[in-house]
Design a protein around this motif. Structure first.
Motif, PDB file in Angstrom:
ATOM      1  N   LEU A 162     -11.329  -6.585  -0.729  1.00 49.00           N
ATOM      2  CA  LEU A 162     -10.305  -7.305  -1.762  1.00 49.00           C
ATOM      3  C   LEU A 162      -9.189  -6.518  -1.625  1.00 49.00           C
ATOM      4  CD1 LEU A 162      -9.500  -9.465  -3.576  1.00 49.00           C
ATOM      5  CD2 LEU A 162     -10.757  -8.167  -5.533  1.00 49.00           C
ATOM      6  N   ARG A 163      -9.329  -4.975  -1.863  1.00 51.90           N
ATOM      7  CA  ARG A 163      -8.199  -4.018  -1.669  1.00 51.90           C
ATOM      8  C   ARG A 163      -7.418  -4.352  -0.534  1.00 51.90           C
ATOM      9  NH1 ARG A 163     -11.145   0.030  -2.791  1.00 51.90           N
ATOM     10  NH2 ARG A 163     -11.041   1.115  -0.793  1.00 51.90           N
ATOM     11  N   THR A 164      -7.895  -4.509   0.569  1.00 55.23           N
ATOM     12  CA  THR A 164      -7.175  -4.603   1.821  1.00 55.23           C
ATOM     13  C   THR A 164      -6.284  -6.190   1.714  1.00 55.23           C
ATOM     14  OG1 THR A 164      -8.648  -3.531   3.324  1.00 55.23           O
ATOM     15  CG2 THR A 164      -7.494  -5.119   4.328  1.00 55.23           C
ATOM     16  N   ARG A 168      -2.067  -6.227   1.109  1.00 51.36           N
ATOM     17  CA  ARG A 168      -1.232  -6.999   2.180  1.00 51.36           C
ATOM     18  C   ARG A 168      -0.183  -8.204   1.469  1.00 51.36           C
ATOM     19  NH1 ARG A 168      -5.125  -8.717   5.234  1.00 51.36           N
ATOM     20  NH2 ARG A 168      -5.343 -10.498   4.022  1.00 51.36           N
ATOM     21  N   ASP A 169      -0.906  -8.783   0.600  1.00 51.92           N
ATOM     22  CA  ASP A 169      -0.169  -9.972  -0.181  1.00 51.92           C
ATOM     23  C   ASP A 169       0.902  -9.370  -1.086  1.00 51.92           C
ATOM     24  OD1 ASP A 169      -2.019 -11.799   1.252  1.00 51.92           O
ATOM     25  OD2 ASP A 169      -3.218 -12.237  -0.466  1.00 51.92           O
ATOM     26  N   VAL A 170       0.242  -8.233  -1.711  1.00 52.83           N
ATOM     27  CA  VAL A 170       1.536  -7.621  -2.662  1.00 52.83           C
ATOM     28  C   VAL A 170       2.902  -7.240  -1.768  1.00 52.83           C
ATOM     29  CG1 VAL A 170       1.959  -5.460  -4.127  1.00 52.83           C
ATOM     30  CG2 VAL A 170       0.024  -7.029  -4.429  1.00 52.83           C
ATOM     31  N   ILE A 194       0.992  -0.350   4.582  1.00 49.29           N
ATOM     32  CA  ILE A 194       1.668  -1.347   3.835  1.00 49.29           C
ATOM     33  C   ILE A 194       3.232  -0.840   3.430  1.00 49.29           C
ATOM     34  CG2 ILE A 194      -0.218  -2.516   2.897  1.00 49.29           C
ATOM     35  CD1 ILE A 194       0.864  -1.318   0.026  1.00 49.29           C
ATOM     36  N   ALA A 195       3.500   0.487   3.958  1.00 47.24           N
ATOM     37  CA  ALA A 195       4.676   1.216   3.362  1.00 47.24           C
ATOM     38  C   ALA A 195       5.838   1.234   4.504  1.00 47.24           C
ATOM     39  CB  ALA A 195       4.418   2.671   2.991  1.00 47.24           C
TER      40      ALA A 195
END
Length: 340
Positions: A162-164, A168-170, A194-195
């Motif tokens: 769920l974290r992955t 990604r969605d955020v 993600i950064a």
């Protein structure tokens, strides 16, 4: 968008933040990455206005905000736990900081769609999963279009899968909304994946800041190399554009301008190390292998007693403990100045 210069925060005699400089370009996501206790959350709290700084300056969109109260900075904060109002619906939580006109403009529905919760406005927080609650918290932060969004390890309480998905969605939601954001995290994979920019922090200072690929492939010093991913560090002696190590003579990523021989510390990543069973390469003995599903990390002892690790994709189980294999390095090694 955000500029931090010479920031210092001391608790008693202990400097939690010690002369930090950080620039965050508009519309980007910067991850402040570091171990527990390194000062990254204190840095975030200083930027948010929750802590009084002892020295230095903070500028937001060209406006000095160092002494400005937190409620006047217009900075949105997403905490580790969503901290939603339990008596308000999802739409009520997201629209809490908006005036009546903004709530009627469709902004609530817009940001809920951005975080993948289109149609969830009427639900109550207790009807949502942990991941959905964090999505609502992000939507609430984005709703008033703040100049800066601060995310304080918002994915740490979620399970790995769920974290992955959520990070990604955020990231996609932040970019779609044109938001500028700073993410505080101790998770290397999270920061690198993600950064747009990663600032690696240790003992109150930023050791290195740059694009994720640069920080991983060209770490500033051995500490950054070992913290940002697995690292094989070896002593070596340079010979112009090459370095002599226990893994053989390797080409250097960063040869010194001075051709004189010098001792150095050399970095090789485990994924650069290939294992051979045909007798080629430097001889090594398998000490153990740690299976991770998609790959395995194989610990090896070279003929001179040096221990290294190799990351392999398939067939790791066939390399039994005690077996002799050949070891070779692909690509270049990175040498560190002894002063680092």
């Amino acid at each position: 968008m955000l500029s931090v210069t010479g920031l210092r925060k001391v608790y008693g005699r202990v400097p939690a933040v010690d002369g930090v400089d950080l620039d965050v370009p508009a519309g980007t996501l910067t991850a402040v990455l570091g171990p527990s206790g390194c000062g990254k959350t204190t840095l975030l709290r200083c930027v948010a206005g929750f802590e009084r700084v002892d020295a230095g300056a903070i500028t937001l969109a060209g406006r000095p905000i160092t002494g400005v109260p937190a409620h006047r900075r217009r900075i949105a904060v997403v905490p580790q736990e969503g901290a939603l109002f339990p008596h308000l619906s999802v739409a009520g939580n997201v629209g809490y900081g908006l005036d009546r006109a903004e709530r009627r403009s469709g902004r609530v529905e817009e940001v809920l769609a951005l975080v993948g919760l289109d149609g969830y406005g009427a639900r109550m927080p207790h009807q949502l999963s942990g991941g959905q609650q964090q999505r609502v918290a992000v939507a609430r932060a984005l709703a008033p279009r703040p100049p800066l969004v601060l995310l304080d390890e918002p994915f740490s309480a979620l399970d790995a899968a769920l974290r992955t998905e959520l990070r990604r969605d955020v990231r996609q939601a932040l970019h779609a909304d044109g938001a500028t954001a700073v993410l505080v995290t101790h998770d290397q994979a999270e920061a690198l994946s993600i950064a747009d920019q990663v600032a690696v922090m240790n003992a109150g200072r930023i050791e290195q800041s740059g694009p994720p690929t640069t920080v991983y492939q060209q770490p500033a010093n051995p500490w950054v190399a070992t913290f940002v991913g697995e690292a094989v560090l070896l002593p070596g002696t340079t010979h112009g554009a090459t370095v002599e190590t226990a893994l053989g003579r390797l080409p250097l990523q960063n040869p010194a301008a001075d051709p004189a021989r010098r001792t150095t510390t050399v970095l090789v990543r485990p994924e650069q190390i290939d294992l051979h069973t045909d007798g080629s390469g430097v001889t090594a003995t398998v000490l153990r292998h740690d299976f991770h599903g998609h790959d395995a990390l194989v610990a090896l002892r070279l003929h001179d007693g040096t221990e290294v690790s190799a990351r392999v994709n398939n067939g790791a189980g066939a390399l039994g403990v005690g077996r002799q294999v050949g070891v070779a390095v692909r690509g270049t090694a990175r040498a560190f100045d002894p002063a680092t």
